[in-house]
Design a protein around this motif. Structure first.
Motif, PDB file in Angstrom:
ATOM      1  N   ALA A 196       6.849   8.661 -34.056  1.00  0.00           N
ATOM      2  CA  ALA A 196       6.434   9.550 -32.771  1.00  0.00           C
ATOM      3  C   ALA A 196       7.363  10.248 -32.376  1.00  0.00           C
ATOM      4  O   ALA A 196       8.692   9.819 -32.136  1.00  0.00           O
ATOM      5  N   ILE A 197       7.215  11.518 -31.623  1.00  0.00           N
ATOM      6  CA  ILE A 197       8.092  12.439 -30.907  1.00  0.00           C
ATOM      7  C   ILE A 197       7.635  12.159 -29.483  1.00  0.00           C
ATOM      8  O   ILE A 197       6.584  12.817 -29.310  1.00  0.00           O
ATOM      9  N   TYR A 198       8.556  11.655 -28.521  1.00  0.00           N
ATOM     10  CA  TYR A 198       8.193  11.783 -27.148  1.00  0.00           C
ATOM     11  C   TYR A 198       9.019  12.629 -26.054  1.00  0.00           C
ATOM     12  O   TYR A 198      10.198  12.866 -26.446  1.00  0.00           O
ATOM     13  N   ASN A 199       8.507  12.988 -25.131  1.00  0.00           N
ATOM     14  CA  ASN A 199       9.188  13.721 -24.108  1.00  0.00           C
ATOM     15  C   ASN A 199       8.766  12.903 -22.863  1.00  0.00           C
ATOM     16  O   ASN A 199       7.760  13.152 -22.244  1.00  0.00           O
ATOM     17  N   ILE A 200      10.011  12.284 -22.345  1.00  0.00           N
ATOM     18  CA  ILE A 200       9.759  11.367 -21.321  1.00  0.00           C
ATOM     19  C   ILE A 200      10.238  11.835 -19.993  1.00  0.00           C
ATOM     20  O   ILE A 200      11.518  12.489 -19.913  1.00  0.00           O
ATOM     21  N   ASN A 201       9.471  11.917 -19.069  1.00  0.00           N
ATOM     22  CA  ASN A 201       9.865  12.516 -17.641  1.00  0.00           C
ATOM     23  C   ASN A 201       9.401  11.313 -16.354  1.00  0.00           C
ATOM     24  O   ASN A 201       8.103  11.604 -16.078  1.00  0.00           O
ATOM     25  N   ARG A 202      10.130  10.494 -16.112  1.00  0.00           N
ATOM     26  CA  ARG A 202       9.823   9.682 -15.196  1.00  0.00           C
ATOM     27  C   ARG A 202      10.653   9.771 -13.897  1.00  0.00           C
ATOM     28  O   ARG A 202      11.758   9.858 -13.868  1.00  0.00           O
ATOM     29  N   LYS A 203      10.084   9.274 -12.872  1.00  0.00           N
ATOM     30  CA  LYS A 203      10.591   8.828 -11.595  1.00  0.00           C
ATOM     31  C   LYS A 203      10.335   7.768 -10.963  1.00  0.00           C
ATOM     32  O   LYS A 203       9.328   7.107 -11.106  1.00  0.00           O
ATOM     33  N   LEU A 204      11.601   6.844 -10.711  1.00  0.00           N
ATOM     34  CA  LEU A 204      11.489   5.275 -10.586  1.00  0.00           C
ATOM     35  C   LEU A 204      11.997   5.095  -9.207  1.00  0.00           C
ATOM     36  O   LEU A 204      13.187   5.684  -9.055  1.00  0.00           O
ATOM     37  N   THR A 205      11.192   4.629  -8.274  1.00  0.00           N
ATOM     38  CA  THR A 205      11.499   4.107  -6.858  1.00  0.00           C
ATOM     39  C   THR A 205      11.723   2.675  -6.826  1.00  0.00           C
ATOM     40  O   THR A 205      10.641   2.082  -6.799  1.00  0.00           O
ATOM     41  N   TYR A 206      12.845   2.235  -6.416  1.00  0.00           N
ATOM     42  CA  TYR A 206      13.127   0.745  -6.011  1.00  0.00           C
ATOM     43  C   TYR A 206      13.083   0.642  -4.457  1.00  0.00           C
ATOM     44  O   TYR A 206      13.811   1.175  -3.972  1.00  0.00           O
ATOM     45  N   THR A 207      12.620  -0.353  -4.040  1.00  0.00           N
ATOM     46  CA  THR A 207      12.460  -0.678  -2.706  1.00  0.00           C
ATOM     47  C   THR A 207      12.493  -2.266  -2.663  1.00  0.00           C
ATOM     48  O   THR A 207      12.343  -2.930  -3.498  1.00  0.00           O
ATOM     49  N   PHE A 208      12.908  -2.796  -1.364  1.00  0.00           N
ATOM     50  CA  PHE A 208      13.017  -4.325  -1.146  1.00  0.00           C
ATOM     51  C   PHE A 208      12.228  -4.702  -0.016  1.00  0.00           C
ATOM     52  O   PHE A 208      12.983  -5.426   1.089  1.00  0.00           O
ATOM     53  N   PRO A 209      10.846  -4.441   0.200  1.00  0.00           N
ATOM     54  CA  PRO A 209      10.251  -5.051   1.312  1.00  0.00           C
ATOM     55  C   PRO A 209      10.058  -6.439   1.201  1.00  0.00           C
ATOM     56  O   PRO A 209       9.620  -7.058   0.347  1.00  0.00           O
ATOM     57  N   ASN A 210      10.219  -7.083   2.421  1.00  0.00           N
ATOM     58  CA  ASN A 210      10.163  -8.338   2.523  1.00  0.00           C
ATOM     59  C   ASN A 210      10.906  -9.256   1.731  1.00  0.00           C
ATOM     60  O   ASN A 210      10.579 -10.368   1.248  1.00  0.00           O
ATOM     61  N   GLY A 211      11.925  -8.749   1.394  1.00  0.00           N
ATOM     62  CA  GLY A 211      12.917  -9.439   0.306  1.00  0.00           C
ATOM     63  C   GLY A 211      12.349  -9.388  -1.058  1.00  0.00           C
ATOM     64  O   GLY A 211      12.923 -10.526  -1.964  1.00  0.00           O
ATOM     65  N   ILE A 212      11.458  -8.479  -1.402  1.00  0.00           N
ATOM     66  CA  ILE A 212      10.850  -8.540  -2.866  1.00  0.00           C
ATOM     67  C   ILE A 212      11.345  -7.329  -3.454  1.00  0.00           C
ATOM     68  O   ILE A 212      10.977  -6.320  -3.127  1.00  0.00           O
ATOM     69  N   ILE A 213      12.044  -7.395  -4.569  1.00  0.00           N
ATOM     70  CA  ILE A 213      12.323  -6.225  -5.296  1.00  0.00           C
ATOM     71  C   ILE A 213      11.040  -5.499  -5.799  1.00  0.00           C
ATOM     72  O   ILE A 213      10.393  -6.284  -6.923  1.00  0.00           O
ATOM     73  N   THR A 214      10.738  -4.285  -5.531  1.00  0.00           N
ATOM     74  CA  THR A 214       9.553  -3.634  -6.051  1.00  0.00           C
ATOM     75  C   THR A 214       9.711  -1.998  -6.552  1.00  0.00           C
ATOM     76  O   THR A 214      10.759  -1.655  -6.381  1.00  0.00           O
ATOM     77  N   ALA A 215       9.003  -1.964  -7.578  1.00  0.00           N
ATOM     78  CA  ALA A 215       9.354  -0.544  -8.409  1.00  0.00           C
ATOM     79  C   ALA A 215       8.283   0.096  -8.355  1.00  0.00           C
ATOM     80  O   ALA A 215       7.003  -0.163  -8.418  1.00  0.00           O
ATOM     81  N   LYS A 216       8.367   1.625  -8.354  1.00  0.00           N
ATOM     82  CA  LYS A 216       7.212   2.499  -8.391  1.00  0.00           C
ATOM     83  C   LYS A 216       7.447   3.400  -9.393  1.00  0.00           C
ATOM     84  O   LYS A 216       8.821   3.997  -9.386  1.00  0.00           O
ATOM     85  N   ALA A 217       6.617   3.608 -10.320  1.00  0.00           N
ATOM     86  CA  ALA A 217       6.891   4.944 -11.491  1.00  0.00           C
ATOM     87  C   ALA A 217       5.951   5.843 -11.619  1.00  0.00           C
ATOM     88  O   ALA A 217       4.537   5.358 -11.179  1.00  0.00           O
ATOM     89  N   GLU A 218       6.464   7.155 -11.574  1.00  0.00           N
ATOM     90  CA  GLU A 218       5.583   8.166 -11.433  1.00  0.00           C
ATOM     91  C   GLU A 218       5.876   9.217 -12.485  1.00  0.00           C
ATOM     92  O   GLU A 218       7.005   9.015 -12.993  1.00  0.00           O
ATOM     93  N   GLY A 219       5.039  10.096 -12.931  1.00  0.00           N
ATOM     94  CA  GLY A 219       5.143  11.330 -13.911  1.00  0.00           C
ATOM     95  C   GLY A 219       5.677  12.283 -13.251  1.00  0.00           C
ATOM     96  O   GLY A 219       5.020  12.760 -12.231  1.00  0.00           O
ATOM     97  N   ILE A 220       6.519  13.024 -13.594  1.00  0.00           N
ATOM     98  CA  ILE A 220       7.144  14.314 -13.208  1.00  0.00           C
ATOM     99  C   ILE A 220       7.302  15.263 -14.063  1.00  0.00           C
ATOM    100  O   ILE A 220       7.853  16.435 -13.781  1.00  0.00           O
ATOM    101  N   GLY A 221       6.725  15.267 -15.368  1.00  0.00           N
ATOM    102  CA  GLY A 221       6.827  16.162 -16.495  1.00  0.00           C
ATOM    103  C   GLY A 221       5.711  17.269 -16.385  1.00  0.00           C
ATOM    104  O   GLY A 221       4.556  16.926 -15.831  1.00  0.00           O
ATOM    105  N   ASN A 222       5.803  18.461 -17.045  1.00  0.00           N
ATOM    106  CA  ASN A 222       4.839  19.300 -17.037  1.00  0.00           C
ATOM    107  C   ASN A 222       4.583  20.090 -18.542  1.00  0.00           C
ATOM    108  O   ASN A 222       5.652  20.081 -19.305  1.00  0.00           O
ATOM    109  N   ASN A 223       3.471  20.110 -18.998  1.00  0.00           N
ATOM    110  CA  ASN A 223       3.304  20.851 -20.266  1.00  0.00           C
ATOM    111  C   ASN A 223       2.141  21.748 -20.294  1.00  0.00           C
ATOM    112  O   ASN A 223       0.940  21.216 -20.228  1.00  0.00           O
ATOM    113  N   GLY A 224       2.287  22.997 -20.245  1.00  0.00           N
ATOM    114  CA  GLY A 224       1.119  23.906 -19.924  1.00  0.00           C
ATOM    115  C   GLY A 224       0.609  23.720 -18.549  1.00  0.00           C
ATOM    116  O   GLY A 224       1.223  23.777 -17.791  1.00  0.00           O
TER     117      GLY A 224
END
Length: 317
Positions: A196-224
């Motif tokens: 397969a051919i992939y065009n990957i565009n991700r935004k990853l945000t890491y935080t540490f609320p209440n001493g717990i490592i937490t991640a959030k992933a979002e899509g930031i790509g556009n196509n048409g």
């Protein structure tokens, strides 16, 4: 929190992002999907490859943060790893290069081989806002021994430190870390030798609320006209697809890798098939609000083909 515990936590959160691919065989996509749609595989392929890409990026973040020359932190070591399955070669670090060499050791049902090469412009310090690391996947292969399923990545991406800082700043100073992963024409080869051919565009945000490592992933790509894309391109069968994050994907280390919330829609525009991955649901498939230290029941897969719709709820356990 000690440095050893930090590394262990980051290792866990990296594995949590590969929910589908690292799951046991009993968590495979339900049989009715294959019967009622011509290309459910394309959707799960995208999620699996995306998850492995996320996991590699998390490991890269850890390695860069522990490299004195790359991170810009005077207290860092030149090479370290607390994650099973690879060795760090920093012999060429004076040339602004680090190699991650995957040794074929099986860790949590994942056997990895190949190399990831990291390079950066001379003088770049990863802790600085806007710093860019070039990531090259060189036959980087992840094999699931339980059923011999595999994905192999070849190609180049850019990893950008949007917020500035390293994971030390995250844990000890509670500074959110934001990175983006962008790249075109990544070749992803599966166990049947199809690519397969992939065009990957991700935004990853890491935080540490209440001493717990937490991640959030979002899509930031556009196509048409399509936006918020985490991935788009062609499937292993040559069909055109897009993968859109409709609700940010959030996970942490408290639920053994379970995604707490998020939604992704994968559309095969060639065959007019839509798959929706809805994470963090109860046994009836409804979005589940969980209390602290609690975990959702599972995730829900909905699919539409030729005007017919159906769904299946899959438990995380």
């Amino acid at each position: 929190m000690s440095a050893k515990k930090i590394i262990y936590s980051i290792a866990l959160i990296s594995f949590s992002s590969i929910l589908i691919f690292s799951a046991c065989k009993k968590k495979k996509d339900p049989e009715p999907i294959a019967v009622q749609t011509p290309d459910a595989q394309g959707g799960t392929d995208s999620r699996e490859a995306q998850g492995e890409n996320d996991a590699a990026v998390n490991e890269i973040n850890e390695v860069i943060s522990n490299s004195k020359r790359a991170s810009g932190r005077s207290s860092s070591t030149e090479a370290t790893t607390g994650i099973c399955g690879f060795d760090v070669d920093s012999v060429k670090i004076t040339q602004d290069t680090i190699l991650l060499k995957y040794n074929g050791v099986t860790c949590l049902n994942r056997k990895r081989t190949g190399v990831i090469r990291l390079t950066w412009q001379h003088g770049t310090k990863w802790k600085n806002i806007g710093a860019v690391i070039k990531v090259e996947y060189l036959n980087y292969k992840v094999l699931r021994p339980s059923d011999q399923k595999s994905v192999m990545l070849n190609g180049t991406q850019n990893l950008t430190n949007v917020s500035g800082g390293t994971w030390i700043d995250l844990v000890f100073f509670n500074q959110a870390l934001i990175t983006t992963v962008t790249g075109s024409n990544l070749q992803v080869t599966f166990e049947d030798s199809k690519t397969a051919i992939y065009n990957i565009n991700r935004k990853l945000t890491y935080t540490f609320p209440n001493g717990i490592i937490t991640a959030k992933a979002e899509g930031i790509g556009n196509n048409g006209t399509a936006a918020n894309l985490e991935n788009y391109g062609t499937t292993r069968n040559g069909d055109v697809f897009i993968s859109q994050v409709t609700t940010p994907i959030i996970w942490n280390i408290t639920c053994g890798g379970a995604v707490l919330q998020g939604a992704v829609t994968v559309s095969n525009t060639t065959k007019n098939v839509d798959l929706k991955f809805l994470y963090g649901v109860d046994a009836s498939g409804n979005i589940q609000t969980v209390a602290a230290n609690d975990c959702p029941y599972g995730w829900k897969l909905e699919w539409t083909f030729n005007g017919n719709s159906n769904s299946k709820v899959i438990s995380y356990k």
